[in-house]
Motif scaffolding. Structure first.
Motif, short mmCIF file in Angstrom:
data_model
loop_
_atom_site.label_atom_id
_atom_site.label_comp_id
_atom_site.label_asym_id
_atom_site.label_seq_id
_atom_site.Cartn_x
_atom_site.Cartn_y
_atom_site.Cartn_z
N SER A 237 0.80 -1.23 0.00
CA SER A 237 0.00 0.00 0.00
C SER A 237 0.83 1.27 0.00
CB SER A 237 -0.91 0.01 1.23
OG SER A 237 -0.16 0.22 2.40
N GLY A 238 2.01 1.22 0.63
CA GLY A 238 2.77 2.45 0.81
C GLY A 238 2.05 3.43 1.71
N GLY A 239 1.11 2.94 2.54
CA GLY A 239 0.39 3.81 3.46
C GLY A 239 -0.72 4.61 2.82
N VAL A 240 -1.06 4.31 1.55
CA VAL A 240 -2.07 5.10 0.83
C VAL A 240 -3.39 4.37 0.74
CG1 VAL A 240 -2.64 6.20 -1.37
CG2 VAL A 240 -0.30 6.30 -0.50
N GLY A 241 -3.38 3.12 0.33
CA GLY A 241 -4.61 2.37 0.19
C GLY A 241 -4.29 0.95 -0.23
N ALA A 242 -5.28 0.06 -0.12
CA ALA A 242 -5.06 -1.34 -0.42
C ALA A 242 -4.70 -1.55 -1.89
CB ALA A 242 -6.31 -2.14 -0.07
N THR A 282 3.81 -9.49 -0.43
CA THR A 282 2.78 -8.51 -0.13
C THR A 282 3.15 -7.76 1.15
OG1 THR A 282 0.41 -8.13 0.24
CG2 THR A 282 1.32 -10.16 1.11
N GLY A 283 2.97 -6.44 1.12
CA GLY A 283 3.24 -5.60 2.28
C GLY A 283 1.94 -5.14 2.92
N ASP A 284 2.03 -4.12 3.76
CA ASP A 284 0.87 -3.63 4.50
C ASP A 284 -0.29 -3.32 3.57
OD1 ASP A 284 2.33 -3.85 6.81
OD2 ASP A 284 2.96 -1.76 6.83
N GLU A 285 -1.45 -3.90 3.87
CA GLU A 285 -2.69 -3.70 3.11
C GLU A 285 -2.61 -4.19 1.68
OE1 GLU A 285 -5.04 -0.10 3.75
OE2 GLU A 285 -3.49 0.59 5.10
N GLY A 286 -1.59 -4.93 1.34
CA GLY A 286 -1.50 -5.51 0.01
C GLY A 286 -2.23 -6.84 -0.05
N ALA A 305 4.36 -9.61 4.47
CA ALA A 305 4.85 -8.62 5.44
C ALA A 305 3.74 -7.69 5.88
CB ALA A 305 6.01 -7.83 4.83
N GLY A 306 2.57 -8.26 6.17
CA GLY A 306 1.49 -7.44 6.71
C GLY A 306 0.28 -7.33 5.81
N GLY A 307 0.24 -8.08 4.73
CA GLY A 307 -0.90 -8.05 3.83
C GLY A 307 -1.69 -9.34 3.89
N THR A 308 -2.30 -9.70 2.75
CA THR A 308 -3.09 -10.92 2.64
C THR A 308 -2.65 -11.68 1.41
OG1 THR A 308 -4.99 -9.84 3.69
CG2 THR A 308 -5.42 -11.86 2.45
N MET A 309 -2.48 -12.99 1.56
CA MET A 309 -2.14 -13.86 0.44
C MET A 309 -3.13 -15.01 0.36
SD MET A 309 1.95 -14.37 0.01
CE MET A 309 2.95 -13.09 -0.76
N SER A 310 -3.64 -15.24 -0.85
CA SER A 310 -4.50 -16.39 -1.10
C SER A 310 -3.90 -17.15 -2.28
CB SER A 310 -5.93 -15.93 -1.43
OG SER A 310 -6.74 -17.03 -1.77
#
Length: 376
Positions: A237-242, A282-286, A305-310
């Motif tokens: 996300s870079g802190g902006v959005g998913a 995947t990072g934050d909100e990714g 690293a803080g996101g979601t993986m399927s």
């Protein structure tokens, strides 16, 4: 008004070689050469070929080479450029050292390239910027994009600030830093039948296949990524959005290690963290959702690293440190697997499964600037 130009040399002009301007204007180039257009000192806005203000420009079997700032540019809503069986190459940057794009669309314009070669341009081979802007590549190739004078960029295709990039049957070869970069909320990449080969490392050290950042999304079907550095696919996300990457029939092979990322405090790119080589990250909100995939020959197959993986119906194999890992603080259930085979992976991170591994965000290659703003 309509202007048709056939078998003509358009060379050594200043600012613009061929231009279509104003509504209901059509310019057609057939078997032409547009070469050596120069920029005006202390002023941006040069291009070999440009369409603006709702005009249409079509080029067929045309060579557009050695022009300044942009080989082909379309700007403003309802403006359109169509390239067929053409070549856009060797675009040179402005005297300030920036740009040198092969194809550029902005502010709601459309550029469509069919059977076209875009090679040896500077900074970004193909770029789309702004809401309503569309770049379409069909049966085309983006190859050998060069870095800027500071040895950064050299990206193949970039979409940012709400633009859309659509690709079918496209080759990206020996571009630098990132082959496909999608950045910003409402920005979208739609790609089918794409081959990415040998993403070279810029001064920033990484060479990522697909990078989805700051609220952008990518819908990818049948993509092969090979000879990379740092990661095959990143969504953060870079802190902006998913940011979301939806991947079907994906092949990632031969990911080299990389240890460079942007230091936001220092405002520079510098080595930080340990060297990494991820198939999917995947990072934050990714969000990374992959179905029918192969991750072959890297360091760690998947890293959350803080996101979601399927992950569904895939193979993770030949990873030197293990099939996958997640950073401390990431819930284990944020990474789900169904029908995924883990084969011949190294023991450090658990060759038999997805395990916890303590890594800092500094270990993730992360370009935070895009060519849609002042960074270029």
């Amino acid at each position: 008004a309509t202007l048709r130009v056939v078998d003509t040399l358009i060379v050594d002009n200043t600012e613009l070689g061929a231009v279509a301007s104003d509504e209901r204007t059509l310019v057609e180039l057939a078997a032409c050469v547009v070469r050596g257009t120069r920029f005006i000192a202390n002023r941006f806005g040069s291009a070999g070929v440009e369409a603006q203000r709702r005009a249409t420009l079509r080029a067929t079997r045309t060579l557009i080479a050695g022009n300044a700032e942009a080989g082909v540019r379309a700007i403003s809503p309802e403006t359109r450029v169509e390239l067929t069986s053409s070549v856009v190459r060797d675009t040179v940057p402005h005297e300030a050292g920036a740009q040198g794009f092969g194809l550029s669309a902005a502010l709601g314009a459309t550029v469509r390239a069919t059977g076209t070669l875009i090679e040896r341009n500077t900074e970004v081979g193909v770029i789309a910027s702004g809401e309503g802007t569309l770049v379409e590549l069909v049966g085309s190739a983006v190859r050998g994009t060069r870095s800027r004078r500071d040895m950064t960029f050299g990206r193949g295709v970039e979409a940012n600030a709400g633009a859309t990039a659509s690709m079918t049957g496209t080759l990206l070869e020996e571009d630098r830093e990132v082959a496909l970069y999608v950045h910003g909320q409402y920005t979208r990449l739609v790609a089918t039948d794409t081959l990415v080969v040998n993403v070279l490392q810029s001064r920033r050290d990484f060479g990522v296949g697909l990078f989805v950042a700051a609220g952008a999304s990518a819908d990818v079907r049948r993509m092969a990524l090979q000879q990379l550095a740092g990661a095959g696919v990143i969504a953060t996300s870079g802190g902006v959005g998913a940011s979301r990457a939806f991947l079907e029939d994906l092949f990632v092979r031969d990911v080299r290690t990389s240890s460079v990322r942007f230091n936001e405090d220092a405002g520079t790119f510098a080595p930080e963290g340990e060297a990494v080589a991820y198939g999917l990250h995947t990072g934050d909100e990714g969000l990374v959702a992959a179905t029918r995939f192969v991750l072959d020959r890297g360091q760690v197959g998947v890293f959350n690293a803080g996101g979601t993986m399927s992950l569904r119906q895939g193979v993770i194999t030949n990873q030197s440190e293990g099939a996958g890992a997640f950073r401390d603080g990431t819930p284990p259930d944020a990474t789900t697997l169904g029908g995924v085979s883990l084969r011949e992976n190294g023991p450090t991170c658990g060759g038999a499964g997805i395990t916890r591994r303590s890594l800092t965000p500094a270990s993730v290659p992360r370009p935070t600037d895009s060519c849609g703003g002042g960074g270029c």
